[in-house]
Design a protein around this motif. Structure first.
Motif, PDB file in Angstrom:
ATOM      1  N   VAL A 214       0.836  -1.207   0.000  1.00 54.19           N
ATOM      2  CA  VAL A 214       0.000   0.000   0.000  1.00 54.19           C
ATOM      3  C   VAL A 214       0.867   1.251   0.000  1.00 54.19           C
ATOM      4  N   VAL A 215       1.902   1.265   0.831  1.00 52.80           N
ATOM      5  CA  VAL A 215       2.814   2.416   0.851  1.00 52.80           C
ATOM      6  C   VAL A 215       3.443   2.613  -0.518  1.00 52.80           C
ATOM      7  N   THR A 216       3.827   1.518  -1.151  1.00 55.33           N
ATOM      8  CA  THR A 216       4.423   1.614  -2.487  1.00 55.33           C
ATOM      9  C   THR A 216       3.444   2.203  -3.487  1.00 55.33           C
ATOM     10  N   SER A 217       2.171   1.835  -3.384  1.00 55.53           N
ATOM     11  CA  SER A 217       1.173   2.360  -4.319  1.00 55.53           C
ATOM     12  C   SER A 217       0.923   3.851  -4.130  1.00 55.53           C
ATOM     13  N   GLN A 218       1.293   4.396  -2.963  1.00 57.76           N
ATOM     14  CA  GLN A 218       1.058   5.819  -2.695  1.00 57.76           C
ATOM     15  C   GLN A 218       2.280   6.685  -2.951  1.00 57.76           C
ATOM     16  N   VAL A 219       3.408   6.059  -3.271  1.00 59.70           N
ATOM     17  CA  VAL A 219       4.627   6.842  -3.485  1.00 59.70           C
ATOM     18  C   VAL A 219       4.459   7.805  -4.652  1.00 59.70           C
ATOM     19  N   LYS A 220       3.747   7.390  -5.689  1.00 57.64           N
ATOM     20  CA  LYS A 220       3.560   8.265  -6.851  1.00 57.64           C
ATOM     21  C   LYS A 220       2.803   9.540  -6.482  1.00 57.64           C
ATOM     22  N   TYR A 221       1.871   9.443  -5.497  1.00 53.94           N
ATOM     23  CA  TYR A 221       1.148  10.638  -5.055  1.00 53.94           C
ATOM     24  C   TYR A 221       2.027  11.487  -4.148  1.00 53.94           C
TER      25      TYR A 221
ATOM     26  N   LEU B 129       5.168  11.943  -4.544  1.00 53.60           N
ATOM     27  CA  LEU B 129       6.117  12.642  -5.412  1.00 53.60           C
ATOM     28  C   LEU B 129       5.446  13.387  -6.553  1.00 53.60           C
ATOM     29  N   GLY B 130       4.138  13.217  -6.725  1.00 50.38           N
ATOM     30  CA  GLY B 130       3.435  13.894  -7.815  1.00 50.38           C
ATOM     31  C   GLY B 130       3.813  13.363  -9.171  1.00 50.38           C
ATOM     32  N   MET B 131       4.125  12.078  -9.275  1.00 46.64           N
ATOM     33  CA  MET B 131       4.567  11.483 -10.531  1.00 46.64           C
ATOM     34  C   MET B 131       3.429  10.726 -11.202  1.00 46.64           C
ATOM     35  N   LYS B 132       3.503  10.599 -12.497  1.00 52.30           N
ATOM     36  CA  LYS B 132       2.584   9.773 -13.279  1.00 52.30           C
ATOM     37  C   LYS B 132       3.299   8.465 -13.587  1.00 52.30           C
ATOM     38  N   THR B 133       2.845   7.403 -12.990  1.00 56.31           N
ATOM     39  CA  THR B 133       3.474   6.098 -13.186  1.00 56.31           C
ATOM     40  C   THR B 133       2.478   5.121 -13.789  1.00 56.31           C
TER      41      THR B 133
ATOM     42  N   TYR C  44      11.169   2.086 -11.602  1.00 54.58           N
ATOM     43  CA  TYR C  44      10.636   3.112 -12.502  1.00 54.58           C
ATOM     44  C   TYR C  44      10.735   4.493 -11.861  1.00 54.58           C
ATOM     45  N   ILE C  45      10.439   4.580 -10.557  1.00 58.08           N
ATOM     46  CA  ILE C  45      10.473   5.876  -9.877  1.00 58.08           C
ATOM     47  C   ILE C  45      11.888   6.442  -9.855  1.00 58.08           C
ATOM     48  N   PHE C  46      12.865   5.610  -9.507  1.00 55.35           N
ATOM     49  CA  PHE C  46      14.241   6.100  -9.457  1.00 55.35           C
ATOM     50  C   PHE C  46      14.777   6.406 -10.859  1.00 55.35           C
ATOM     51  N   SER C  47      14.261   5.714 -11.864  1.00 57.54           N
ATOM     52  CA  SER C  47      14.689   6.001 -13.228  1.00 57.54           C
ATOM     53  C   SER C  47      14.115   7.306 -13.742  1.00 57.54           C
ATOM     54  N   ASN C  48      12.981   7.740 -13.174  1.00 59.02           N
ATOM     55  CA  ASN C  48      12.334   8.991 -13.616  1.00 59.02           C
ATOM     56  C   ASN C  48      12.231   9.980 -12.457  1.00 59.02           C
ATOM     57  N   ILE C  49      13.244  10.002 -11.633  1.00 59.99           N
ATOM     58  CA  ILE C  49      13.213  10.847 -10.449  1.00 59.99           C
ATOM     59  C   ILE C  49      13.187  12.330 -10.805  1.00 59.99           C
ATOM     60  N   SER C  50      13.600  12.665 -12.001  1.00 64.94           N
ATOM     61  CA  SER C  50      13.611  14.076 -12.402  1.00 64.94           C
ATOM     62  C   SER C  50      12.216  14.647 -12.600  1.00 64.94           C
ATOM     63  N   SER C  51      11.202  13.776 -12.720  1.00 67.85           N
ATOM     64  CA  SER C  51       9.836  14.255 -12.937  1.00 67.85           C
ATOM     65  C   SER C  51       9.073  14.488 -11.642  1.00 67.85           C
ATOM     66  N   VAL C  52       9.757  14.477 -10.503  1.00 68.08           N
ATOM     67  CA  VAL C  52       9.102  14.698  -9.209  1.00 68.08           C
ATOM     68  C   VAL C  52       8.625  16.143  -9.119  1.00 68.08           C
ATOM     69  N   GLN C  53       7.377  16.329  -8.625  1.00 67.81           N
ATOM     70  CA  GLN C  53       6.841  17.666  -8.404  1.00 67.81           C
ATOM     71  C   GLN C  53       7.215  18.132  -6.997  1.00 67.81           C
ATOM     72  N   VAL C  54       7.929  19.215  -6.918  1.00 71.55           N
ATOM     73  CA  VAL C  54       8.395  19.707  -5.623  1.00 71.55           C
ATOM     74  C   VAL C  54       7.215  20.088  -4.735  1.00 71.55           C
ATOM     75  N   GLY C  55       6.163  20.678  -5.327  1.00 73.11           N
ATOM     76  CA  GLY C  55       5.001  21.079  -4.540  1.00 73.11           C
ATOM     77  C   GLY C  55       4.311  19.891  -3.881  1.00 73.11           C
ATOM     78  N   ALA C  56       4.112  18.816  -4.650  1.00 73.65           N
ATOM     79  CA  ALA C  56       3.474  17.618  -4.085  1.00 73.65           C
ATOM     80  C   ALA C  56       4.352  17.001  -3.000  1.00 73.65           C
ATOM     81  N   LEU C  57       5.666  16.993  -3.203  1.00 71.66           N
ATOM     82  CA  LEU C  57       6.578  16.437  -2.206  1.00 71.66           C
ATOM     83  C   LEU C  57       6.532  17.240  -0.912  1.00 71.66           C
ATOM     84  N   LEU C  58       6.488  18.582  -1.016  1.00 72.99           N
ATOM     85  CA  LEU C  58       6.413  19.404   0.183  1.00 72.99           C
ATOM     86  C   LEU C  58       5.094  19.189   0.927  1.00 72.99           C
TER      87      LEU C  58
END
Length: 668
Positions: A207-214, A216-220, A235-249
């Motif tokens: 469940v935690v893994t399924s919420q990581v995209k939210y 980081l604000g990523m589309k996976t 996939y997340i670490f390969s596309n880490i540059s697409s993280v939304q800073v606002g969603a992470l904060l």
């Protein structure tokens, strides 16, 4: 011309009108049972199948209503937040999570026996349902944009998705009801605590893994299957540059606030009358901030989106989909019931009342079958909501009924205001709500100190769960724990020596001390059946050899002229002076099979020829019958009521032997 009609073509009314002497025996018996049904039988059946009828008449408004009302209000916040979040996790529209927070708890309050279990949306069952939804109704931009608006203002695409989820709910509920009819509720004895603890911890990790995209604000993309969790992180670490800073904060801020306030609520619970509803306050604050700053358009923050109001008209789930969701339905039925029944066990133990496993199966089955006609996703009891009822002092299911009324108010009035709730905040609420399941890692220390085998079961079940899925982890855990138990049973010590009881006569204890080299008392502390009978025979022979060796050593000390070449080995021809006695206490043999009884009988017949008599004490009547029925001619002189009786017989025999030897010596 008269035409005779065969009995097979007679109607039920004709058969009932037949004379009593001509009726079939089975029909006569059935009619007698029906005629003997009285008001007391109907009342007993209603109280058994409708537990609400047993506690509602005894409900005390003065003692329970305030606590149930406060608990119901706090529960509503959890139901709404988790309902919306777990619906998104189940790959359906958020409004269906609200429906799943309304109808299942209402039905469980009528049919369930637990006073504190809170049913509704659950993270693990939502993940299982998402597998079927994503597999049968794939999402892409074309089918979402071209779908028409229909029922409740939702697109046909959304209705197809909830149709699959409702089919999983319906079939899973049917499976649970079928298990109730087959009386399979007691099968929970196969579920040990380490298996359930590790499976739920592994599922919480998913469940935690399924919420990581939210977070980081990523589309996976949707990734499932074996090792799917590791592919998601890759996939997340390969596309880490697409993280939304606002969603992470937003995520970091929400997690910190939730953990701090919840820890303060727990720490100062005895000093404050009502805990701070931080989930509700966080939802309101972040929704208002997102609305006034227009974060959806300015910063690209994902929000819940529009939620329609009102209750849907019942509709039959798509029956043509049932054959495609059998695997998910079985997984949901087993995993959901496993978590629910263990929460029910804990609440019953904590508050001292009784539950019936089969009735719980029926209650959860109906809580899924009926709501499936109202567009509900799979539901089960959730640990976070159940513990919330514990902490707020809930007394009965009235708390859940009050929560249902408030959820209904949310659906008709407040639901549109959830449009601006950030998905990152919702994901944070989900993960913090899983804290109770995630901290079960601390159980590893307990299992290591108590039983290393339980520690191994926990670790292996957890690894299988995170590598595959919760249902596979549960199945592996059950099979592995049973295999470990069988392995331990086959290697466990079946016999142990016991001391002579203090209630024996002084003469008997003195005689036992004098002839301790010729008698030994042992106790069988395990059942005798095919799995451990080889171990039992080996230990029996080892004890027999020790007695003979000790007896021979004793004779060599008493008679130094004996040849020492034997080295204490008394095999071969055995004289009457070499015969020893083994008294076996059979009170610990709780059950046995034919193999166990036959082996014990064979030992009793073989050992006298090898220098050891066997006396059986405290034998159950069924064991005596089995030993005599095994085909061996066992004398009745072998059986005694107790160890004391066997020792008395042994000492009496020894006394007679001494007397005869003295007489023979005097004659000479």
């Amino acid at each position: 011309m008269k035409v005779s009609i065969s009995n097979s073509f007679r109607t039920p009314c004709d058969i009932i009108k037949m004379p009593r002497s001509r009726r079939p025996a089975s029909l006569t018996l059935a009619l007698e049972r029906i005629s003997n049904i009285g008001f007391a039988d109907v009342k007993h059946w209603c109280l058994r199948r409708l537990p609400i009828l047993s506690w509602v008449p005894r409900y005390s408004l003065q003692e329970n209503l305030l606590a149930d009302t406060v608990s119901g209000m706090m529960l509503t916040i959890q139901q709404v937040a988790q309902g919306v979040a777990f619906a998104v996790m189940s790959s359906v529209h958020p409004v269906f999570g609200l429906y799943s927070s309304l109808f299942p708890p209402l039905i469980y309050a009528i049919f369930g026996m637990s006073h504190h279990v809170s049913t509704g949306t659950f993270a693990i069952t939502s993940l299982i349902s998402a597998g079927a939804v994503e597999r049968l109704v794939t999402s892409n931009k074309e089918n979402v944009s071209n779908s028409s608006q229909g029922f409740l203002g939702l697109s046909d695409f959304e209705m197809q998705r909830i149709g699959v989820a409702a089919a999983v709910t319906f079939l899973g509920g049917v499976i649970q009801i079928s298990m109730c009819l087959l009386q399979l509720g007691s099968a929970t004895l196969l579920l040990s605590e380490p298996v359930v603890s590790s499976m739920t911890t592994g599922a919480a990790t998913h469940v935690v893994t399924s919420q990581v995209k939210y977070f980081l604000g990523m589309k996976t993309p949707y990734i499932s299957g074996p090792l799917g969790m590791f592919y998601i992180y890759h996939y997340i670490f390969s596309n880490i540059s697409s993280v939304q800073v606002g969603a992470l904060l937003w995520s970091l801020f929400s997690i910190v606030v939730l953990i701090l306030v919840k820890e303060c609520n727990e720490h100062f619970r005895s000093k404050i009358r009502m805990v701070i509803p931080i989930d509700l306050l966080l939802i309101i604050a972040t929704s208002l901030a997102c609305y006034f700053v227009d974060m959806e358009n300015v910063y690209g923050i994902d929000v819940v989106g529009p939620i329609p109001t009102g209750i849907p008209f019942p509709q039959v789930p798509p029956m043509d989909t049932l054959t495609n969701v059998v695997v998910e339905a079985f997984s949901f039925a087993l995993v959901g019931y496993t978590v629910s029944i263990f929460l029910a066990y804990n609440s019953a133990k904590k508050f001292s009342y009784r539950i019936d496993e089969n009735q719980e199966l029926l209650a959860h089955g109906l809580s899924n079958v009926i709501p499936s006609f109202l567009f509900c996703i799979p539901n089960a009891a959730a640990p976070a909501r159940t513990f919330l009822l514990y902490n707020n002092g809930a007394k009965t299911q009235v708390a859940c009924l009050i929560s249902c009324l408030l959820v209904l108010l949310v659906i008709y009035v407040i639901a549109p205001f959830l449009y601006w709730l950030p998905m990152s905040v919702l994901a944070s609420i989900i993960v913090v709500g899983l804290k109770g399941m995630l901290i079960q890692f601390r159980d590893l220390k307990k299992y290591w100190n108590v039983d290393k085998y339980d520690w191994v079961i926990w670790v292996c079940t957890y690894l299988v769960t995170i590598c595959f899925a919760a249902n596979i982890g549960l199945l592996f855990g059950v099979v592995f724990s049973v295999a470990v138990s069988i392995f331990r049973l086959t290697r466990a010590k079946t016999m142990h020596g016991i001391q002579v009881n203090e209630d024996l006569n002084e003469d008997i204890k003195a005689m036992h001390s004098e002839y301790c080299n010729k008698v030994k008392v042992v106790c069988v502390g395990m059942p005798l059946f095919f799995l451990n009978i080889k171990k039992f025979r080996t230990e029996f022979m080892e004890i027999k050899n020790k007695i003979l060796s000790r007896n021979c050593l004793y004779k060599h000390k008493e008679t130094p002229l004996l040849s020492p070449v034997t080295n204490g080995d008394c095999a071969g021809d055995v004289s009457s002076d070499d015969i020893s006695t083994l008294i076996v206490d059979c009170s610990g043999i709780t059950f046995f099979d034919f193999t166990g009884a036959a082996t014990l009988a064979q030992i009793c017949m073989e050992l006298p020829n090898q220098g050891t008599n066997v006396l059986l004490a405290s034998c159950d009547v069924s064991l005596v019958d089995a030993l005599q029925y095994s085909g061996f001619n066992i004398k009745n002189q072998l059986f005694f009521d107790s160890v004391k009786s066997a020792l008395t017989a042994f000492t009496s025999k020894e006394r007679r032997t001494i007397t005869l030897e003295a007489l023979e010596s005097s004659d000479l």
